[in-house]
Design an enzyme around this catalytic site. Structure first.
Site, PDB file in Angstrom:
ATOM      1  N   SER A 223       0.841  -1.167  -0.117  1.00 15.52           N
ATOM      2  CA  SER A 223       0.061  -0.106   0.068  1.00 15.52           C
ATOM      3  C   SER A 223       1.078   1.213   0.082  1.00 15.52           C
ATOM      4  CB  SER A 223      -0.858  -0.069   1.179  1.00 15.52           C
ATOM      5  OG  SER A 223      -1.513   1.262   1.485  1.00 15.52           O
ATOM      6  N   LYS A 224       0.486   2.172  -0.854  1.00 16.20           N
ATOM      7  CA  LYS A 224       1.292   3.354  -1.030  1.00 16.20           C
ATOM      8  C   LYS A 224       1.111   4.305   0.433  1.00 16.20           C
ATOM      9  CE  LYS A 224      -2.573   5.869  -3.319  1.00 16.20           C
ATOM     10  NZ  LYS A 224      -2.813   6.631  -4.515  1.00 16.20           N
ATOM     11  N   ARG A 225       0.117   4.168   1.179  1.00 15.53           N
ATOM     12  CA  ARG A 225      -0.105   4.750   2.395  1.00 15.53           C
ATOM     13  C   ARG A 225       0.814   4.050   3.536  1.00 15.53           C
ATOM     14  NH1 ARG A 225      -5.052   4.189   0.152  1.00 15.53           N
ATOM     15  NH2 ARG A 225      -6.379   6.141  -0.123  1.00 15.53           N
ATOM     16  N   ARG A 226       1.143   2.834   3.111  1.00 12.07           N
ATOM     17  CA  ARG A 226       2.070   2.137   4.293  1.00 12.07           C
ATOM     18  C   ARG A 226       3.652   1.783   3.781  1.00 12.07           C
ATOM     19  NH1 ARG A 226      -1.445  -1.732   5.175  1.00 12.07           N
ATOM     20  NH2 ARG A 226      -0.635  -2.898   3.631  1.00 12.07           N
ATOM     21  N   VAL A 229       6.524   1.908  -2.386  1.00  9.80           N
ATOM     22  CA  VAL A 229       5.892   1.284  -3.526  1.00  9.80           C
ATOM     23  C   VAL A 229       6.295   1.772  -5.003  1.00  9.80           C
ATOM     24  CG1 VAL A 229       3.978   0.264  -2.367  1.00  9.80           C
ATOM     25  CG2 VAL A 229       3.748   2.525  -3.282  1.00  9.80           C
TER      26      VAL A 229
END
Length: 457
Positions: A223-226, A229
């Site tokens: 995930s790009k939030r975590r 990537v």
């Protein structure tokens, strides 16, 4: 930024296109203006080029822009309405909730037979078949069947008449002659709807292939939030494009033997969609880093030196631009090449050559600058000042003799000298480093370290 999962999908599409003499199509799905900017498109094209997918290649087609085909999207939606395969609906979310008692149940077909015509605010819905199943023939996942009763009458055009992504995608695929759709498994749930639209528009659906999801070390989807990537971020960290390409090709597929390091051309030739796994693929940064180290060591010396250049200039380089000596670096580069796992590490390996004073690592200093270190430094300085030729072998011989005088093996004797000269306990070979640094600067650093030790004492 270009997601590594998108890069993996692109590589698989590219391999299939090249194997079959077909075409890799880049389409920019830009109907959401807020999420599309010209510089982002340039970023996609440059990221593709980094992993070997070039605009100039005859197998590359595009970029096409979904927004340029808006009239055809509307035409197709109206074709389905005229043929009775779609109908207008004026139901609000609140009305649906009142009828079904839930916000989570799908559309109940209330407007199917009301015969509504278009008015502002009325959505156009596809009339999903009441019976049977939609079978998706998937080269990776077999033939999953989706009961039509579980597929709601989905919206194909909004209340303002603009078609939604589902039908826009199908129409673009039709117009661009797409025969194979190779994408991530998160799109599988959309596929029966898209397949129904293909069939309703009188066309044979493409060959589908849904690739396994890519997960992190906790087995969570990247995930790009975590997670990190973006392909560009990995390249900026010093991963070679060739290593990234090799590693990404093996996320969910393998050539069937134990050899993992292979040139991209060979991976392209060996790749088979039918052999892609269905299990989630672990994005192992440690393994990727090991791949990268292998690729770095395989570079010719001049290639390695050239690849390091971005990290030898601002903003990465901590030295004054005029202090950098390209010839000194090229002499040091082969010493560093066998030690690097990332190109970005080169700065810390060679900074002592171009800084006025080395960056002093306090942990290294405290570890080796103990009792007796000052005596070693002073004796080493005196002997090195007297050597006739400032060469690595002669400097090693001096330190061997100094170590014997103090009852130390070479490793122990050279430790305080290394920290004084380079600032760290690990790095490039010491004697070659001192040869490159030069007599005057080495002696000055030995003096400075001895004075610091004396002051501490």
């Amino acid at each position: 930024m270009f997601h590594v999962g998108g890069a993996r999908s692109a590589l698989y599409n590219w391999a299939v296109a090249r194997q079959s003499g077909g075409t890799f199509v880049l389409r920019i799905e830009d109907t959401d203006a807020a999420r599309n900017k010209p510089e982002w498109i340039d970023g996609i094209i440059s990221a593709l080029a980094a992993i070997g997918i070039h605009e100039a290649d005859p197998a590359f087609e595009g970029p096409y822009f979904q927004s340029h085909n808006a009239d055809r999207h509307r035409e197709a939606a109206q074709q389905l309405f005229a043929g009775g395969q779609a109908y207008y609906c004026d139901c609000t979310r609140e009305q649906l909730r009142e009828r079904t008692g839930s916000e989570h149940l799908g559309y109940d077909g209330f407007c199917r037979d009301r015969g509504l015509l278009f008015e502002e605010g009325r959505a156009l819905r596809f009339r999903t078949p009441d019976e049977g199943s939609t079978v998706v023939v998937d080269l990776v996942r077999g033939e999953p069947a989706f009961p039509n009763s579980a597929i709601e009458d989905f919206v194909i055009a909004r209340g303002d008449g603009s078609p939604v992504f589902l039908i826009a995608n199908v129409v673009d695929d039709l117009d661009e002659g797409i025969t194979q759709v190779i994408r991530g498994e998160e799109h599988l749930s959309n596929t029966p709807k898209q397949q129904l639209l293909w069939e309703a528009l009188g066309a044979e659906p493409p060959v589908w292939a849904h690739l396994p999801v890519i997960v992190n070390e906790k087995r969570q989807k990247l995930s790009k939030r975590r997670d990190k990537v973006a392909l560009e971020d990995y390249l900026a960290d010093g991963f070679l494009p060739e290593a990234m390409t090799n590693y990404l090709m093996l996320l969910g597929w393998g050539p069937g033997d134990d050899q993992e390091i292979r040139p991209s051309e060979e991976l392209e030739r060996l790749f088979r969609l039918e052999d892609v796994n269905t299990a989630a693929a672990f994005f192992d940064v440690k393994k990727l880093t090991a791949f990268n180290g292998e690729y770095i060591r395989a570079l010719a010396p001049e290639q390695f030196a050239a690849a390091c250049v971005p990290w030898l200039v601002a903003p990465y380089a901590p030295w004054r631009p005029e202090a950098f000596d390209r010839k000194v670096f090229e002499a040091a580069a082969p010493l560093a090449q066998t030690r690097l796992a990332l190109l970005s590490e080169i700065t810390n390996y060679v900074d002592f050559l171009f800084l006025d004073e080395p960056v002093q690592d306090e942990a290294s200093w405290n570890k080796v600058m103990k009792a007796g270190a000052n005596d070693v430094l002073r004796d080493a300085r005196a002997e090195m000042a007297a050597v006739a030729e400032w060469r690595a072998d002669d400097l090693k011989a001096v330190l061997l003799a100094v170590g014997e005088k103090h009852g130390l093996k070479l490793g122990k004797a050279q430790a305080p000298v290394r920290v004084a000269v380079t600032g760290r306990t690990v790095g490039l070979p010491l004697f070659e480093s001192m040869e490159l640094l030069g007599r005057e600067r080495v002696l000055a650093r030995l003096d400075a370290a001895a004075e610091k030790l004396a002051a501490q004492a």
